[in-house]
Design a protein around this motif. Structure first.
Motif, mmCIF file in Angstrom:
data_model
loop_
_atom_site.group_PDB
_atom_site.id
_atom_site.type_symbol
_atom_site.label_atom_id
_atom_site.label_comp_id
_atom_site.label_asym_id
_atom_site.label_seq_id
_atom_site.Cartn_x
_atom_site.Cartn_y
_atom_site.Cartn_z
ATOM 1 N N GLY A 33 0.779 -1.234 0.000
ATOM 2 C CA GLY A 33 0.000 0.000 0.000
ATOM 3 C C GLY A 33 0.810 1.284 0.000
ATOM 4 N N LEU A 34 1.991 1.273 -0.614
ATOM 5 C CA LEU A 34 2.810 2.481 -0.703
ATOM 6 C C LEU A 34 2.681 3.121 -2.082
ATOM 7 C CD1 LEU A 34 6.194 1.277 0.821
ATOM 8 C CD2 LEU A 34 4.545 2.816 1.874
ATOM 9 N N THR A 51 8.021 0.438 7.374
ATOM 10 C CA THR A 51 7.955 0.839 8.773
ATOM 11 C C THR A 51 8.768 -0.131 9.608
ATOM 12 O OG1 THR A 51 5.726 1.696 8.408
ATOM 13 C CG2 THR A 51 6.358 1.262 10.676
ATOM 14 N N GLY A 52 9.496 0.379 10.570
ATOM 15 C CA GLY A 52 10.267 -0.475 11.462
ATOM 16 C C GLY A 52 11.753 -0.292 11.258
ATOM 17 N N THR A 53 12.521 -1.144 11.910
ATOM 18 C CA THR A 53 13.973 -0.995 11.866
ATOM 19 C C THR A 53 14.636 -1.870 10.811
ATOM 20 O OG1 THR A 53 14.235 -2.682 13.575
ATOM 21 C CG2 THR A 53 14.092 -0.388 14.315
ATOM 22 N N THR A 54 13.941 -2.829 10.245
ATOM 23 C CA THR A 54 14.509 -3.695 9.219
ATOM 24 C C THR A 54 14.141 -3.155 7.849
ATOM 25 O OG1 THR A 54 14.289 -5.592 10.688
ATOM 26 C CG2 THR A 54 14.636 -6.060 8.364
ATOM 27 N N SER A 55 15.132 -2.979 6.991
ATOM 28 C CA SER A 55 14.864 -2.449 5.651
ATOM 29 C C SER A 55 14.625 -3.585 4.660
ATOM 30 C CB SER A 55 16.043 -1.591 5.185
ATOM 31 O OG SER A 55 17.189 -2.397 4.991
ATOM 32 N N LEU A 79 6.232 -10.754 5.804
ATOM 33 C CA LEU A 79 5.710 -9.434 6.137
ATOM 34 C C LEU A 79 4.658 -9.604 7.219
ATOM 35 C CD1 LEU A 79 5.371 -8.097 2.495
ATOM 36 C CD2 LEU A 79 7.099 -7.416 4.171
ATOM 37 N N PHE A 80 4.575 -8.654 8.125
ATOM 38 C CA PHE A 80 3.633 -8.725 9.236
ATOM 39 C C PHE A 80 2.200 -8.569 8.741
ATOM 40 C CE2 PHE A 80 1.291 -6.517 12.690
ATOM 41 C CZ PHE A 80 1.262 -7.577 13.576
#
Length: 109
Positions: A33-34, A51-55, A79-80
């Protein structure tokens, strides 16, 4: 005295090796959804703004003429999705092929 470890116990990034960087950037962006400007997607890598710390880095290896792209049959990351059934239906609605059904770990039918 505690020993200093120069490598942190933290996952920093996932690389996905692709053959078409712009198409892959569009596909992953659409999946999560980006909105992205494809003019900003430049070889050899594109970092999906997650979003988050992992790229999540897409890499087409433009500068590596000896690289041979090989698709793996195994999952490399996930993916979450707080609601796996809704996520499954979302993927199906996008006509993305489902290669394996949901596996419920520790859940009996």
């Amino acid at each position: 005295m505690e020993k200093t470890i120069p490598i942190k116990n933290q996952m920093n990034g996932i690389f996905v090796h692709v053959t078409d960087l712009k198409r892959s950037a569009q596909w992953y962006s659409d999946l999560v959804g980006l909105s992205i400007d494809l003019d900003q997607v430049k070889s050899p890598v594109f970092n999906l703004p997650v979003t988050g710390t992992t790229s999540l880095t897409l890499d087409d290896h433009t500068f590596d003429p000896n690289f041979k792209h090989q698709v793996t049959p195994n999952p490399l990351f996930n993916l979450f999705a707080p609601n796996i059934d809704a996520a499954y239906q979302y993927v199906r609605d996008k006509d993305i092929p489902v290669v394996r059904e949901i596996e419920w770990v520790g859940k009996t039918a």
